[in-house]
Design an enzyme around this catalytic site. Sequence first.
Site, short mmCIF file in Angstrom:
data_model
loop_
_atom_site.label_atom_id
_atom_site.label_comp_id
_atom_site.label_asym_id
_atom_site.label_seq_id
_atom_site.Cartn_x
_atom_site.Cartn_y
_atom_site.Cartn_z
N CYS A 1 5.28 -38.38 -18.56
CA CYS A 1 3.82 -38.67 -18.84
C CYS A 1 3.03 -38.97 -17.63
O CYS A 1 2.16 -39.23 -17.81
CB CYS A 1 3.99 -39.73 -19.97
N TYR B 1 10.26 -33.24 -23.73
CA TYR B 1 8.96 -32.92 -23.93
C TYR B 1 8.23 -33.24 -22.48
O TYR B 1 8.59 -33.86 -21.82
CB TYR B 1 8.29 -33.61 -24.96
N ARG C 1 -3.37 2.54 8.55
CA ARG C 1 -3.68 1.26 8.10
C ARG C 1 -2.20 0.51 8.03
O ARG C 1 -1.26 1.04 7.99
CB ARG C 1 -3.91 1.61 6.66
N MET D 1 -4.14 -5.77 11.11
CA MET D 1 -4.85 -4.90 11.59
C MET D 1 -5.69 -4.21 10.73
O MET D 1 -4.94 -3.81 9.82
CB MET D 1 -4.21 -3.67 12.47
N ARG E 1 -1.95 -45.58 -23.19
CA ARG E 1 -1.79 -46.75 -22.25
C ARG E 1 -2.92 -47.85 -23.03
O ARG E 1 -3.91 -47.89 -23.06
CB ARG E 1 -2.63 -46.05 -21.03
N GLY F 1 -6.06 -10.77 8.43
CA GLY F 1 -5.63 -11.25 9.54
C GLY F 1 -4.72 -9.96 10.18
O GLY F 1 -4.44 -10.06 11.43
N GLY G 1 7.46 -41.86 -15.75
CA GLY G 1 6.04 -42.12 -14.98
C GLY G 1 5.92 -41.42 -13.69
O GLY G 1 6.01 -42.52 -12.78
N THR G 2 5.55 -40.29 -13.50
CA THR G 2 5.93 -39.87 -12.08
C THR G 2 4.64 -40.08 -11.31
O THR G 2 4.68 -39.91 -10.19
CB THR G 2 5.91 -38.32 -12.25
N ASN G 3 3.58 -40.56 -11.72
CA ASN G 3 2.55 -40.94 -10.84
C ASN G 3 3.13 -42.25 -9.93
O ASN G 3 3.02 -42.28 -8.96
CB ASN G 3 1.11 -41.72 -11.76
N ASP G 4 3.56 -43.38 -10.70
CA ASP G 4 4.02 -44.30 -9.85
C ASP G 4 5.36 -43.90 -9.26
O ASP G 4 5.79 -44.67 -8.12
CB ASP G 4 4.27 -45.66 -11.04
N ARG H 1 -3.84 -0.84 -7.02
CA ARG H 1 -2.93 -1.91 -7.19
C ARG H 1 -3.48 -2.87 -8.08
O ARG H 1 -4.53 -2.29 -8.78
CB ARG H 1 -3.29 -2.77 -5.62
N ARG I 1 2.58 -47.54 -25.10
CA ARG I 1 3.07 -48.43 -23.89
C ARG I 1 2.39 -49.64 -24.11
O ARG I 1 1.30 -49.96 -24.01
CB ARG I 1 2.85 -47.68 -22.40
N HIS J 1 -8.57 -44.11 -10.53
CA HIS J 1 -8.88 -44.48 -11.79
C HIS J 1 -9.76 -43.38 -12.37
O HIS J 1 -9.69 -42.90 -13.67
CB HIS J 1 -9.44 -45.79 -11.74
N LYS K 1 0.72 -1.05 -0.11
CA LYS K 1 0.07 0.15 0.07
C LYS K 1 0.87 1.17 -0.11
O LYS K 1 0.42 2.29 -0.82
CB LYS K 1 -0.90 -0.03 1.09
N GLU L 1 9.71 -45.12 -13.57
CA GLU L 1 8.47 -44.91 -12.59
C GLU L 1 8.76 -45.64 -11.35
O GLU L 1 8.29 -45.72 -10.33
CB GLU L 1 7.27 -45.31 -13.03
N SER M 1 10.62 -42.13 -20.39
CA SER M 1 9.41 -41.39 -20.25
C SER M 1 9.10 -41.53 -18.66
O SER M 1 9.12 -42.52 -18.02
CB SER M 1 8.24 -41.46 -20.82
C1 PEP Z 1 2.80 -43.21 -14.40
O1 PEP Z 1 3.04 -44.07 -13.64
O2 PEP Z 1 3.09 -41.89 -14.10
C2 PEP Z 1 2.20 -43.36 -15.77
C3 PEP Z 1 2.02 -42.28 -16.47
O3 PEP Z 1 1.62 -44.61 -15.65
P1 PEP Z 1 0.30 -44.94 -15.18
O4 PEP Z 1 -0.33 -43.66 -14.64
O5 PEP Z 1 -0.68 -45.42 -16.32
O6 PEP Z 1 0.58 -46.05 -14.19
MG MG Z 2 2.67 -45.89 -14.27
#
Ligand code: PEP
Ligand code: MG
Length: 908
Positions: free
Chosen positions: A866, A886, A97, A108, A575, A106, A801-804, A353, A631, A469, A27, A780, A799
């Site tokens: 991915c 990528y 102020r 004054m 997949r 939060g 597979g950052t989920n696993d 602002r 895959r 899922h 401010k 993964e 690639s």
């Molecule tokens: C993963 O594991 O990041 C992945 C892309 O494979 P899936 O989600 O099919 O296990």
């Molecule tokens: Mg996976």
Amino acid sequence: MKTVYTFGGGATHDDARARDKTVTGGKGANLAEMAGIGLPVPPGFTITAEECVRYLRDGGDFSPELREAVTEALVHVERTAGKTFGEASDPLLVSVRSGARVSMPGMMDTVLNLGLNDETVAGLAATSGDERFAWDSYRRFIQMYSDVVLGLDHGLFEEALEIVKEDNGYFNDTELTAENLQALVAQYKQIVADELGRDFPQDVHEQLWGAIRAVFDSWDSDRAKVYRRLNDIPADWGTAVNVQAMVFGNMGETSATGVAFTRDPATGEKAYYGEWLVNAQGEDVVAGIRTPQYLTRAARERAGASAPSMEEAMPEAYAELAAVFDLLEKHYKDMQDIEFTVERGKLWMLQTRTGKRTAKAALKMAVDMADEGLIDETTAILRVDPMALDQLLHPTLDPDAPRDVLGKGLPASPGAASGKIVLDADTAESWSGRGDKVVLVRVETSPEDIHGMHAAQGILTARGGMTSHAAVVARGMGRPCVSGASGVSIDIKARTLKIGAREFAEGDVITLDGATGEIMAGEVPTIQPELAGDFGTLMEWADKYRRMKVRTNAETPADCRMARRFGAEGIGLARTEHMFFDGARIGAVRQMILADDEAGRRKALERLLPEQRSDFVEIFTTMAGLPCTIRLLDPPLHEFLPHSDEEFEEVADAAGIGVDHLKRRAAELHEFNPMLGHRGCRLGITYPEIYEMQARAIFEAACEVTLRQAQGARGGDEESGSARPEPVEGLGAVVPEVMIPLVGTRKELALLKQVVDETARTVFEEKGVTLDYLVGTMIELPRAALMAGAIAEEAMFFSFGTNDLTQTTLGVSRDDSANFLAVYVDKGIYARDPFVSLDIEGVGQLVEIAAERGRATRPELKLGICGEHGGDPASIAFCEKVGLDYVSASPYRVPIARLAAAQAALRG
Ligand code: PEP
Ligand code: MG
């Protein structure tokens, strides 16, 4: 170092520290900035945030330098305003102020009209010529000061006010007379004396220092501490204090107050937008006691309102204000959110602002401002939050429509969906086939629900997290989804469900908001997305600046087409198990899994081969030469096993074996921990014929599409002839990228690569065609990341597979995390859900290690991501740093990834 900076009037504004938010707060810095460019800002001064830090460190003592500097600054304000603080005949009044580096709830609140006491109130009455105004200002001051500085319960004052109104039969505060207000002031003072055992401070300097102390102390209030913790704001920032001469918008019909935006914050339209009120103070505009009027004539006419706009009622002040809007936009090069007051015809700027805006407005403003030459293309790209695009890519709920909210789950896949409740996938398909819009509601979804999910407008599940899922499949399909809605309970026998306390039957209509997780009764109207126009322009600009390619996770032709419309440059993950979910195929898949021996499996695989091949033909054709990573099968087995007696009977019939035998086999295959069980490449290692069939389907399809292209180019010549067909102009060659999932060791990949290579050789011989292809792997598992150097000897690409990889690194199940991860995020254990935004400091290390070790072995190794994180801007910025080639995201996230990749490249 200066502790106080003055602004307005004759103050010099060239000290950069005065305009530095880290010194004078948001401010204060903007007030100095506005005064510096010659705008009418009531004179005042800002005590630095550094002084706040020092005060708190020194146990609540003001430094002698600060006392002296405030005294001097006050003289500046007095001289500029032509009034004296505490003087009985014509008193200077000030507002106090808080103002930290970032705006912080939060802290004054404001104290207005400071400097009023039993003597100066008379002076104010005389100079304003309005006795009522003076007493009303005094009673408001006592009320505010007692609340925020003296810490008294404001309810005590509200109660006293209500009693006076009741006694006199008044409905509104405005009906109180000067005499009523004077009596109320006496009562207020009595309340203070009773509560505190001392009088309300009459010494204006004591009032001022009390307010400064309260601002400083509020930095360490419990509320502020909680907010700081939740928003990662360091405790050592402190807050600045702004003391400013009061101007009054409530001094009669030539006075006014208002708030305005330099462009429409909802649509982005280049038109002033705002509200104002004649004869009012700022709080009256926001408090909703009186209905504010439109700022411009055009807005008033559009709304069909009769109360005059400021443009019509105060043309001179309005013209001056409009000029200020233009000046501020040019100066800040962004849309501004402004507070102003007109005191007896004279315009004063109280605050500016950068204004908050909707996604649509952000996009329009960025493109317009670049077109106007106000900002350049790169600034425009950086100005739009990629995640905000989400709101623009899906139909969204009309923000003006009323909502009957029943409950809430996780915002698993954005967009809005309305439809009749259906409780199973077959019903979803048949009702949608007869033209009904349906919302599929399940406890959780499984692969067998896929056709129902496709047929539905949206999906609601009672269980499951952001990578369950339902969530993953819904995002891939672009279906809005609310998952993990624990308030939903389904009675499948009665075909009813409860959402919160309300009961619904199958066929009743509900609406989901996948962006917020809200579940609503009935249909809420939506608005459609716009892909051309400003959106197209910004995407074009983004593509010029990004380094990383953007691919998509898709396997159906419809999704591939959708992803290409959104600008995908290839498939990063198809997949193949998703291609097996189809009603007709699942039987063959079950037969394959439950077969006792290789011969049984091969029999089932023979049925699947032509289906798979035609899938790949469609994919290669749709993607027209763009790279496609396919895959090989990676199903947690339990997802495919039959459940009901009917399903067992079907499979038993098809395979020609007894149901009991089949059930025994299914029991043998039961896994305690399917996610860590017989899935991914482990399936290929134990049953190589599965991967062999898939590789055959891929290569046969690639040959077919390539030959078809070549024939098309030669004008339908039936002879194929050449062993390596020339690429057709305008179409890239089909180069399949075969990806092996869940690899942990080099040997696994070596064995499976051999299966793929041998199959390729056989197919190429059969077809008389040779094609380029790549074999690579997913990373993964932590072991795969650590052993990347060895694995890269076999892999031509990785690639991530950052989920696993997240699941296995954190030891947290993707499907079970919803129950506790939210608490982890609340408690700051993880800043964000690690399945949504990559845990950079943990999982990120493994990605870096794998990239480095892989490239050391094979410098040309292609690297991509991915997992779901490929569509998350913060994770994409990390991928840019690591130098991935990528990112791959679900179709609807492709534009988000394009913009985020450009921003990451620009930020470097
Ligand atoms: C993963 O594991 O990041 C992945 C892309 O494979 P899936 O989600 O099919 O296990
Ligand atoms: Mg996976």
